[in-house]
Design a protein around this motif. Structure first.
Motif, PDB file in Angstrom:
ATOM      1  N   PHE A  43     -21.625-110.097  38.405  1.00 19.00           N
ATOM      2  CA  PHE A  43     -21.762-108.542  38.270  1.00 19.00           C
ATOM      3  C   PHE A  43     -22.358-108.166  36.945  1.00 19.00           C
ATOM      4  O   PHE A  43     -23.526-107.104  36.832  1.00 19.00           O
ATOM      5  CB  PHE A  43     -20.413-107.849  38.328  1.00 19.00           C
ATOM      6  CG  PHE A  43     -19.996-107.438  39.504  1.00 19.00           C
ATOM      7  CD1 PHE A  43     -20.728-107.459  40.935  1.00 19.00           C
ATOM      8  CD2 PHE A  43     -18.462-107.199  40.042  1.00 19.00           C
ATOM      9  CE1 PHE A  43     -20.202-107.199  42.008  1.00 19.00           C
ATOM     10  CE2 PHE A  43     -18.100-107.034  41.091  1.00 19.00           C
ATOM     11  CZ  PHE A  43     -18.744-107.045  42.134  1.00 19.00           C
ATOM     12  N   ARG A  44     -22.079-108.861  35.881  1.00 20.05           N
ATOM     13  CA  ARG A  44     -22.824-108.587  34.646  1.00 20.05           C
ATOM     14  C   ARG A  44     -24.334-108.809  34.785  1.00 20.05           C
ATOM     15  O   ARG A  44     -25.066-107.992  34.331  1.00 20.05           O
ATOM     16  CB  ARG A  44     -22.221-109.436  33.556  1.00 20.05           C
ATOM     17  CG  ARG A  44     -22.727-108.858  32.067  1.00 20.05           C
ATOM     18  CD  ARG A  44     -22.181-109.604  31.024  1.00 20.05           C
ATOM     19  NE  ARG A  44     -22.489-111.063  31.204  1.00 20.05           N
ATOM     20  CZ  ARG A  44     -21.663-111.986  30.898  1.00 20.05           C
ATOM     21  NH1 ARG A  44     -20.590-112.134  30.506  1.00 20.05           N
ATOM     22  NH2 ARG A  44     -22.119-113.569  31.143  1.00 20.05           N
ATOM     23  N   HIS A  45     -24.854-109.903  35.494  1.00 21.48           N
ATOM     24  CA  HIS A  45     -25.972-110.025  35.608  1.00 21.48           C
ATOM     25  C   HIS A  45     -26.650-108.976  36.483  1.00 21.48           C
ATOM     26  O   HIS A  45     -28.075-108.638  36.230  1.00 21.48           O
ATOM     27  CB  HIS A  45     -26.398-111.348  36.572  1.00 21.48           C
ATOM     28  CG  HIS A  45     -27.417-111.365  37.448  1.00 21.48           C
ATOM     29  ND1 HIS A  45     -28.679-111.319  36.991  1.00 21.48           N
ATOM     30  CD2 HIS A  45     -27.485-111.267  38.955  1.00 21.48           C
ATOM     31  CE1 HIS A  45     -29.485-111.276  38.010  1.00 21.48           C
ATOM     32  NE2 HIS A  45     -28.576-111.199  39.284  1.00 21.48           N
ATOM     33  N   ALA A  77     -26.700-103.341  42.562  1.00 18.29           N
ATOM     34  CA  ALA A  77     -25.491-102.708  41.675  1.00 18.29           C
ATOM     35  C   ALA A  77     -24.806-101.762  42.146  1.00 18.29           C
ATOM     36  O   ALA A  77     -23.714-101.278  42.196  1.00 18.29           O
ATOM     37  CB  ALA A  77     -26.234-102.539  40.130  1.00 18.29           C
ATOM     38  N   ALA A  78     -25.859-100.649  42.483  1.00 17.53           N
ATOM     39  CA  ALA A  78     -25.167 -99.163  43.275  1.00 17.53           C
ATOM     40  C   ALA A  78     -24.376 -99.378  44.285  1.00 17.53           C
ATOM     41  O   ALA A  78     -23.342 -98.722  44.289  1.00 17.53           O
ATOM     42  CB  ALA A  78     -26.643 -98.401  43.787  1.00 17.53           C
ATOM     43  N   ILE A  79     -24.677-100.287  44.966  1.00 15.55           N
ATOM     44  CA  ILE A  79     -23.694-100.461  46.211  1.00 15.55           C
ATOM     45  C   ILE A  79     -22.312-100.980  45.629  1.00 15.55           C
ATOM     46  O   ILE A  79     -21.197-100.483  45.938  1.00 15.55           O
ATOM     47  CB  ILE A  79     -24.242-101.364  47.233  1.00 15.55           C
ATOM     48  CG1 ILE A  79     -25.184-100.853  48.131  1.00 15.55           C
ATOM     49  CG2 ILE A  79     -23.270-101.981  48.331  1.00 15.55           C
ATOM     50  CD1 ILE A  79     -25.846-101.565  49.268  1.00 15.55           C
ATOM     51  N   TYR A  80     -22.346-101.888  45.087  1.00 14.42           N
ATOM     52  CA  TYR A  80     -20.959-102.566  44.530  1.00 14.42           C
ATOM     53  C   TYR A  80     -20.292-101.503  43.501  1.00 14.42           C
ATOM     54  O   TYR A  80     -19.081-101.525  43.558  1.00 14.42           O
ATOM     55  CB  TYR A  80     -21.285-103.937  43.677  1.00 14.42           C
ATOM     56  CG  TYR A  80     -21.637-104.967  44.688  1.00 14.42           C
ATOM     57  CD1 TYR A  80     -20.687-105.182  45.514  1.00 14.42           C
ATOM     58  CD2 TYR A  80     -22.912-105.381  44.458  1.00 14.42           C
ATOM     59  CE1 TYR A  80     -20.818-106.588  46.305  1.00 14.42           C
ATOM     60  CE2 TYR A  80     -23.237-106.627  45.649  1.00 14.42           C
ATOM     61  CZ  TYR A  80     -22.199-107.114  46.321  1.00 14.42           C
ATOM     62  OH  TYR A  80     -22.470-108.034  47.383  1.00 14.42           O
ATOM     63  N   GLU A  81     -21.115-100.720  42.703  1.00 11.59           N
ATOM     64  CA  GLU A  81     -20.451 -99.852  41.858  1.00 11.59           C
ATOM     65  C   GLU A  81     -19.995 -98.534  42.883  1.00 11.59           C
ATOM     66  O   GLU A  81     -18.841 -98.469  42.364  1.00 11.59           O
ATOM     67  CB  GLU A  81     -21.628 -99.219  40.783  1.00 11.59           C
ATOM     68  CG  GLU A  81     -21.200 -98.195  40.060  1.00 11.59           C
ATOM     69  CD  GLU A  81     -20.272 -98.656  39.008  1.00 11.59           C
ATOM     70  OE1 GLU A  81     -20.419 -99.838  38.515  1.00 11.59           O
ATOM     71  OE2 GLU A  81     -19.510 -97.665  38.326  1.00 11.59           O
ATOM     72  N   ARG A  82     -20.375 -98.562  43.557  1.00 14.26           N
ATOM     73  CA  ARG A  82     -19.679 -97.290  44.688  1.00 14.26           C
ATOM     74  C   ARG A  82     -18.448 -97.993  45.258  1.00 14.26           C
ATOM     75  O   ARG A  82     -17.589 -97.154  45.071  1.00 14.26           O
ATOM     76  CB  ARG A  82     -20.775 -97.022  45.908  1.00 14.26           C
ATOM     77  CG  ARG A  82     -20.429 -95.803  46.391  1.00 14.26           C
ATOM     78  CD  ARG A  82     -21.375 -95.298  47.556  1.00 14.26           C
ATOM     79  NE  ARG A  82     -20.529 -95.118  48.767  1.00 14.26           N
ATOM     80  CZ  ARG A  82     -21.038 -95.233  50.031  1.00 14.26           C
ATOM     81  NH1 ARG A  82     -22.095 -95.794  50.182  1.00 14.26           N
ATOM     82  NH2 ARG A  82     -20.340 -94.751  51.208  1.00 14.26           N
ATOM     83  N   MET A 115     -27.483-119.788  38.672  1.00 10.99           N
ATOM     84  CA  MET A 115     -27.602-119.170  39.890  1.00 10.99           C
ATOM     85  C   MET A 115     -28.628-119.584  40.720  1.00 10.99           C
ATOM     86  O   MET A 115     -28.588-119.679  41.922  1.00 10.99           O
ATOM     87  CB  MET A 115     -28.026-117.705  39.515  1.00 10.99           C
ATOM     88  CG  MET A 115     -26.741-116.913  39.029  1.00 10.99           C
ATOM     89  SD  MET A 115     -27.233-115.045  39.042  1.00 10.99           S
ATOM     90  CE  MET A 115     -25.712-114.589  37.919  1.00 10.99           C
ATOM     91  N   GLU A 116     -29.800-120.372  40.185  1.00 16.09           N
ATOM     92  CA  GLU A 116     -30.879-120.883  40.925  1.00 16.09           C
ATOM     93  C   GLU A 116     -30.112-122.091  41.711  1.00 16.09           C
ATOM     94  O   GLU A 116     -30.324-122.213  42.717  1.00 16.09           O
ATOM     95  CB  GLU A 116     -32.115-121.393  39.959  1.00 16.09           C
ATOM     96  CG  GLU A 116     -32.687-120.269  39.503  1.00 16.09           C
ATOM     97  CD  GLU A 116     -33.788-119.771  40.556  1.00 16.09           C
ATOM     98  OE1 GLU A 116     -34.159-120.462  41.646  1.00 16.09           O
ATOM     99  OE2 GLU A 116     -34.247-118.504  40.406  1.00 16.09           O
ATOM    100  N   LEU A 117     -29.301-122.940  40.869  1.00 15.67           N
ATOM    101  CA  LEU A 117     -28.655-124.063  41.490  1.00 15.67           C
ATOM    102  C   LEU A 117     -27.797-123.628  42.476  1.00 15.67           C
ATOM    103  O   LEU A 117     -27.798-124.266  43.821  1.00 15.67           O
ATOM    104  CB  LEU A 117     -27.870-125.031  40.357  1.00 15.67           C
ATOM    105  CG  LEU A 117     -28.684-125.692  39.485  1.00 15.67           C
ATOM    106  CD1 LEU A 117     -27.952-126.618  38.902  1.00 15.67           C
ATOM    107  CD2 LEU A 117     -29.664-126.485  40.076  1.00 15.67           C
ATOM    108  N   LEU A 162     -32.762-113.109  45.217  1.00 17.81           N
ATOM    109  CA  LEU A 162     -34.209-112.351  45.029  1.00 17.81           C
ATOM    110  C   LEU A 162     -34.104-111.371  43.855  1.00 17.81           C
ATOM    111  O   LEU A 162     -34.882-111.042  43.205  1.00 17.81           O
ATOM    112  CB  LEU A 162     -34.492-111.720  46.327  1.00 17.81           C
ATOM    113  CG  LEU A 162     -35.861-111.207  46.513  1.00 17.81           C
ATOM    114  CD1 LEU A 162     -36.744-112.468  46.397  1.00 17.81           C
ATOM    115  CD2 LEU A 162     -35.947-110.518  47.729  1.00 17.81           C
ATOM    116  N   SER A 163     -32.919-110.796  43.513  1.00 14.60           N
ATOM    117  CA  SER A 163     -32.787-109.849  42.539  1.00 14.60           C
ATOM    118  C   SER A 163     -32.781-110.353  41.220  1.00 14.60           C
ATOM    119  O   SER A 163     -32.986-109.556  40.171  1.00 14.60           O
ATOM    120  CB  SER A 163     -31.272-108.932  42.806  1.00 14.60           C
ATOM    121  OG  SER A 163     -30.277-110.020  42.112  1.00 14.60           O
ATOM    122  N   LEU A 164     -32.602-111.634  40.904  1.00 14.31           N
ATOM    123  CA  LEU A 164     -32.935-112.193  39.775  1.00 14.31           C
ATOM    124  C   LEU A 164     -34.165-111.764  39.102  1.00 14.31           C
ATOM    125  O   LEU A 164     -34.352-111.709  37.937  1.00 14.31           O
ATOM    126  CB  LEU A 164     -32.890-113.759  39.951  1.00 14.31           C
ATOM    127  CG  LEU A 164     -31.636-114.587  39.812  1.00 14.31           C
ATOM    128  CD1 LEU A 164     -31.663-115.937  40.008  1.00 14.31           C
ATOM    129  CD2 LEU A 164     -30.899-114.289  38.744  1.00 14.31           C
TER     130      LEU A 164
END
Lengths: 190, 190
Positions: A156-158, B120-125, A103-105, B108-110
DNA sequence: ATGTTTATTGTCCGAAATGACAAGATATTA
DNA sequence: TAATATCTTGTCATTTCGGACAATAAACAT
């Protein structure tokens, strides 16, 4: 006539340390000092064996992409398309720390056209290999969708978005690869 | 008794400039000077109206996530699942510059658990809304796969991996949402 | 007009990161 | 053992960014 060169091993140690740092705190926030500490070497040695920061990043990219290709070469020959996509789902997108570095790449490729092209070439090759294993119309597009599904699921799993039953992801990707889906659609709509 | 407050408008200008910079050169490499120049304001004004860099990033995140949610609210009520996923494919993942900023957020979320949770909440919705529109077994998992396919396709498109025929992606996602695919599979395997 | 709140400018400081390099230490070969 | 290529250490300069703040200007209410 001279001291033996240990540059190759040192380079390797440094790159391993670099990769660990990138996985832990991100490429942008990884400094030469971080890498040096992780490698247990003073900072100037990093510069001596690798060069400047750009050279280090380039070396990391080469290393990762080479590893990715090596992974695909592990795909047993004579596999079915479904075995191949299972391989992609279970092996390629499995290792979590490797995924983070990937993901960094990916992020780096946002502003690096040549890296973008290299990433594209790898994924395209996977798509083409799977496409070669299926019949029916638009094999490339269907393989594209199956791999895209695998990629999206990994992302998504991440995020922490769990699939209650991972087998359903496998089933869905198999479904996309099924050769005569249009026949199935006709049957269903009849 | 005092000068009128124009903070709201200035904030808006600054955030627009910030977003443009982020899309152009990435979040990590965007400095306060970049934002100030893009906004046509001296740097201290940025600090005056927004605060420090963290505050600026937080404001950008709020802005983007709010925009994302607003986009989903534009989904016509009473849509079918297929219309909904078409909407996701054609509207949500359409704007290229917005996608870039989203990818910045993703990156950034990494290392930001709270941002990760918000994404996650947005996509889950979205997944839940689509799942509510379909019948059959495992509606959530099937909706998950359809949205994952859309996400993966968008990421691949960014790489330059073109789908020869975009309609095939739509078709594939529809196929994943089809309610009685297990019946179709039984028919096909018979 | 005058005071008060808000906006604007100019400028400085400290931290952190990269790049550069001189000087010393070490191991091998001649 | 002595020469030499290689490795190692220590240290410094430059740049850049973020943070802080004093001083000034502007607009509005009374």
């Amino acid at each position: 006539m001279a001291r033996p060169r240990i540059g190759a091993e040192r380079r390797e140690e440094i790159l391993v340390a670099f990769e660990a740092c990138v996985a832990r705190k991100g490429l942008a926030k990884t400094t030469l000092v971080d890498v040096a500490e992780q490698a247990g070497q003073p900072r100037p040695l990093v510069r001596y064996f690798i060069g400047n920061r750009d050279a280090m990043v380039t070396a990391l990219i080469d290393r990762l992409l080479e590893r990715g290709e090596a992974q695909f070469r592990r795909l047993p020959i004579g596999s079915t398309a479904e075995q191949a996509i299972d391989f992609v789902l279970d092996q390629v997108f499995a290792d979590e720390t490797a995924n983070i570095v990937i993901m960094e790449l990916w992020h780096l490729s946002l502003r690096d056209a040549s890296l973008r092209a290299r990433l594209a070439a790898i994924y395209e090759r996977v798509i083409l290999e799977i496409a070669a294993l299926i019949d029916g119309p638009h094999p490339h597009d269907r393989a594209f969708c199956a791999v895209a599904l695998a990629l999206g699921a990994a992302f998504f799993r991440h995020l922490g978005l769990a699939v209650p039953n991972p087998a359903n992801v496998h089933g869905a990707s198999h479904r996309l690869l099924r050769s005569d889906f249009s026949a199935a659609d006709r049957i269903l709509s009849a």
